[in-house]
Scaffold this active site. Structure first.
Site, PDB file in Angstrom:
ATOM      1  N   HIS A  98      -0.991   4.466  -8.233  1.00 22.30           N
ATOM      2  CA  HIS A  98      -0.019   5.191  -7.424  1.00 22.30           C
ATOM      3  C   HIS A  98      -0.222   6.690  -7.593  1.00 22.30           C
ATOM      4  CE1 HIS A  98       3.402   5.681 -10.687  1.00 22.30           C
ATOM      5  NE2 HIS A  98       2.232   6.033 -11.145  1.00 22.30           N
ATOM      6  N   CYS A 151       0.831  13.624 -12.387  1.00 24.39           N
ATOM      7  CA  CYS A 151       1.049  12.393 -11.603  1.00 24.39           C
ATOM      8  C   CYS A 151       0.923  12.651 -10.101  1.00 24.39           C
ATOM      9  CB  CYS A 151       2.417  11.797 -11.907  1.00 24.39           C
ATOM     10  SG  CYS A 151       2.569  11.213 -13.602  1.00 24.39           S
ATOM     11  N   HIS A 196      -3.585   7.435  -9.905  1.00 22.25           N
ATOM     12  CA  HIS A 196      -3.953   6.940 -11.235  1.00 22.25           C
ATOM     13  C   HIS A 196      -3.337   5.558 -11.392  1.00 22.25           C
ATOM     14  CE1 HIS A 196       0.003   8.808 -11.723  1.00 22.25           C
ATOM     15  NE2 HIS A 196       0.225   7.832 -12.584  1.00 22.25           N
ATOM     16  N   HIS A 253      -1.863   1.975 -13.571  1.00 15.02           N
ATOM     17  CA  HIS A 253      -1.083   1.437 -14.692  1.00 15.02           C
ATOM     18  C   HIS A 253      -1.283  -0.072 -14.728  1.00 15.02           C
ATOM     19  CE1 HIS A 253       1.240   5.118 -15.387  1.00 15.02           C
ATOM     20  NE2 HIS A 253       1.408   5.207 -14.081  1.00 15.02           N
ATOM     21  N   ASP A 304      -0.869  -6.492  -6.469  1.00 10.87           N
ATOM     22  CA  ASP A 304      -1.926  -6.572  -7.478  1.00 10.87           C
ATOM     23  C   ASP A 304      -3.204  -5.876  -7.015  1.00 10.87           C
ATOM     24  OD1 ASP A 304      -3.116  -7.447  -9.887  1.00 10.87           O
ATOM     25  OD2 ASP A 304      -3.958  -9.201  -8.875  1.00 10.87           O
ATOM     26  N   HIS A 305      -3.704  -4.940  -7.838  1.00  9.30           N
ATOM     27  CA  HIS A 305      -4.935  -4.194  -7.554  1.00  9.30           C
ATOM     28  C   HIS A 305      -4.854  -3.355  -6.279  1.00  9.30           C
ATOM     29  CE1 HIS A 305      -6.688  -6.780 -10.658  1.00  9.30           C
ATOM     30  NE2 HIS A 305      -7.702  -5.938 -10.706  1.00  9.30           N
ATOM     31  N   GLU A 362       6.000   0.436 -17.291  1.00  7.03           N
ATOM     32  CA  GLU A 362       4.910   1.162 -16.653  1.00  7.03           C
ATOM     33  C   GLU A 362       3.884   1.620 -17.682  1.00  7.03           C
ATOM     34  OE1 GLU A 362       5.098   4.137 -12.988  1.00  7.03           O
ATOM     35  OE2 GLU A 362       5.747   5.079 -14.844  1.00  7.03           O
TER      36      GLU A 362
HETATM   37 NI    NI Z   1       1.960   6.834 -13.017  1.00  6.27          NI
END
Ligand code: NI
Length: 142
Positions: free
Chosen positions: A18, A37, A43, A45, A83-84, A127
């Protein structure tokens, strides 16, 4: 006589990326609010999702809800979509809101509320090791 209610929680994981950024603010404001961010290419998680349902125990099965039923709902309505993925671009849930942990927890609730037929009680989204978000639905004022 009241019916005893039991809570059942089950954990899931999904990697996703995200970017914390909104077109409603200038670049300088985004950078001031979101820091690194807001970096343009996002990036990732490894999100850990805990879904809690509650209800009476079925006298025949001994279950609040079968794990297969819970897994199926989470897989079809959340994991298959998230997912992904790059949440900002790939998932319509985040076309109009910043995909913060707060908003992801809320959107996951909204996705699961109907499929879990009134049993959903809590969404917890981890997260990072240090950031955890919890949502218990719109009917619980703070
Ligand atoms: Ni983040």
């Amino acid at each position: 006589m009241t019916t005893p209610i039991v809570h059942l929680s089950r954990r899931y994981t999904f990697p996703a990326s995200h970017r914390l950024y909104t077109d409603r603010l200038s670049w300088a404001e985004n950078e001031a609010i979101f820091g690194k961010c807001a970096n343009p290419n996002g990036h990732g998680h490894n999100y850990r999702l805990t879904v809690t349902v509650a209800g009476p125990v079925d006298p025949r099965t001994g279950f609040v809800m079968s794990l297969d039923q819970l897994d199926d709902a989470v897989r079809r309505h959340v994991l298959d979509v998230y997912d992904h993925r790059y949440l900002n671009v790939d998932v319509e849930d985040y076309f109009d809101v910043v995909p913060t942990g707060e908003n992801i927890a809320k959107r996951i609730w909204e996705r699961l509320e109907a499929p879990l037929t009134g049993r959903l009680r809590r969404i917890v989204l981890d997260e990072t090791r240090n950031n955890q978000f919890e949502y218990t639905g719109p009917s619980h004022p703070t």
